[in-house]
Scaffold this motif. Sequence first.
Motif, short mmCIF file in Angstrom:
data_model
loop_
_atom_site.label_atom_id
_atom_site.label_comp_id
_atom_site.label_asym_id
_atom_site.label_seq_id
_atom_site.Cartn_x
_atom_site.Cartn_y
_atom_site.Cartn_z
N LYS A 123 0.73 -1.24 0.23
CA LYS A 123 -0.07 -0.05 0.08
C LYS A 123 0.91 1.07 0.04
CE LYS A 123 -3.75 2.57 0.92
NZ LYS A 123 -4.14 3.79 -0.26
N SER A 124 1.98 1.19 0.79
CA SER A 124 2.71 2.60 0.93
C SER A 124 3.55 2.82 -0.49
CB SER A 124 3.63 2.46 1.98
OG SER A 124 4.49 1.37 2.15
N ILE A 125 4.13 1.90 -0.99
CA ILE A 125 4.72 1.76 -2.15
C ILE A 125 3.74 2.13 -3.46
CG2 ILE A 125 6.03 0.54 -3.73
CD1 ILE A 125 6.84 -1.40 -1.65
N ALA A 126 2.42 1.73 -3.60
CA ALA A 126 1.61 1.94 -4.42
C ALA A 126 1.07 3.56 -4.48
CB ALA A 126 0.35 1.02 -4.47
N ASP A 127 0.89 3.92 -3.12
CA ASP A 127 0.80 5.17 -2.85
C ASP A 127 1.64 6.18 -3.23
OD1 ASP A 127 -1.81 4.65 -1.77
OD2 ASP A 127 -1.17 4.89 0.54
N GLY A 128 3.01 5.73 -3.20
CA GLY A 128 4.27 6.62 -3.72
C GLY A 128 4.29 6.46 -5.02
N LEU A 129 4.03 5.52 -5.68
CA LEU A 129 3.93 5.28 -7.00
C LEU A 129 3.04 5.97 -7.71
CD1 LEU A 129 5.09 1.47 -7.74
CD2 LEU A 129 6.59 3.51 -8.26
N SER A 130 2.00 6.28 -7.00
CA SER A 130 0.88 7.20 -7.69
C SER A 130 1.17 8.59 -7.90
CB SER A 130 -0.37 7.07 -6.62
OG SER A 130 -1.05 5.60 -6.74
N LYS A 131 2.26 8.97 -6.71
CA LYS A 131 2.74 10.43 -6.94
C LYS A 131 3.63 10.47 -8.01
CE LYS A 131 2.26 11.31 -1.90
NZ LYS A 131 2.55 11.13 -0.74
N VAL A 132 4.59 9.47 -8.10
CA VAL A 132 5.61 9.28 -9.30
C VAL A 132 4.59 9.35 -10.71
CG1 VAL A 132 7.26 8.04 -10.42
CG2 VAL A 132 7.30 8.18 -7.72
N LEU A 133 3.52 8.52 -10.56
CA LEU A 133 2.66 8.74 -11.71
C LEU A 133 2.10 10.10 -12.03
CD1 LEU A 133 1.52 6.96 -14.04
CD2 LEU A 133 -0.56 6.43 -12.43
N ALA A 134 1.72 10.62 -11.28
CA ALA A 134 1.00 11.91 -11.38
C ALA A 134 2.11 13.24 -11.80
CB ALA A 134 0.40 12.23 -9.96
N ASP A 135 3.26 13.07 -11.11
CA ASP A 135 4.51 13.91 -11.60
C ASP A 135 4.84 13.58 -12.98
OD1 ASP A 135 4.67 15.49 -9.39
OD2 ASP A 135 6.45 14.52 -8.57
N THR A 136 4.93 12.45 -13.40
CA THR A 136 5.28 11.99 -14.74
C THR A 136 4.10 12.55 -15.74
OG1 THR A 136 6.44 10.21 -13.99
CG2 THR A 136 5.71 10.02 -16.35
N PHE A 137 2.85 12.33 -15.58
CA PHE A 137 1.52 12.84 -16.30
C PHE A 137 1.87 14.22 -16.29
CE2 PHE A 137 -2.66 13.89 -17.45
CZ PHE A 137 -2.63 13.47 -18.49
N ALA A 138 2.10 15.13 -15.26
CA ALA A 138 1.97 16.49 -15.40
C ALA A 138 3.25 16.89 -16.11
CB ALA A 138 2.20 17.18 -13.95
N LEU A 139 4.44 16.28 -16.13
CA LEU A 139 5.83 16.77 -16.87
C LEU A 139 5.44 16.15 -18.48
CD1 LEU A 139 8.24 17.94 -16.75
CD2 LEU A 139 9.30 15.50 -16.19
N TYR A 140 4.68 15.13 -18.80
CA TYR A 140 4.21 14.80 -19.90
C TYR A 140 3.49 15.83 -20.61
CZ TYR A 140 1.36 13.02 -23.72
OH TYR A 140 0.57 12.93 -24.76
N VAL A 141 2.52 16.25 -19.88
CA VAL A 141 1.48 17.27 -20.52
C VAL A 141 2.24 18.45 -20.92
CG1 VAL A 141 -0.56 18.88 -20.04
CG2 VAL A 141 -0.59 16.29 -19.64
#
Length: 155
Positions: A13-31
């Motif tokens: 759970k804690s790893i998935a929550d952290g990866l969700s932040k990585v995913l969000a930053d990656t998406f924001a940077l992609y856009v």
Amino acid sequence: MKIDIGISDADRKSIADGLSKVLADTFALYVKTHSFHWNVTGPMFNTLHTMFMDQYTELWNALDEIAERIRALGYPAPGSFSQFAELATIKEEAGVPKANDMIRQLVEGHEAAARTIRGVFPLAEEGSDEPTADLLTQRLQIHDKTAWMLRSLLE
């Protein structure tokens, strides 16, 4: 079905929550990178247009890898603009900055993504989650290198 991959439920759970932040930053940077690719002008147009395309393509491909790792850990990957906006540390750009400001914002974005990843890395290590640690290491290499290359354009 219960997940039994050798990582505790709490660690997953804690790893998935952290990866969700990585995913969000990656998406924001992609856009942001894709928008800058479309809208860059000036004497470095061709260089930046091509460079930004390479960068947004790499980010787009990374999104799938990160989201699939979250899913492999047994959690849903965030997938809405509102979720990404809440989780991301990289803020959107609503305007069209000058080319040098685009470069500066992308440097800051890659550095922010690297900081987010470095914050998740200890969670992967504590949970003995080698696949996530490997994914994070790969992402760090890309963000650190891209920030350096972009930074070099400003000197």
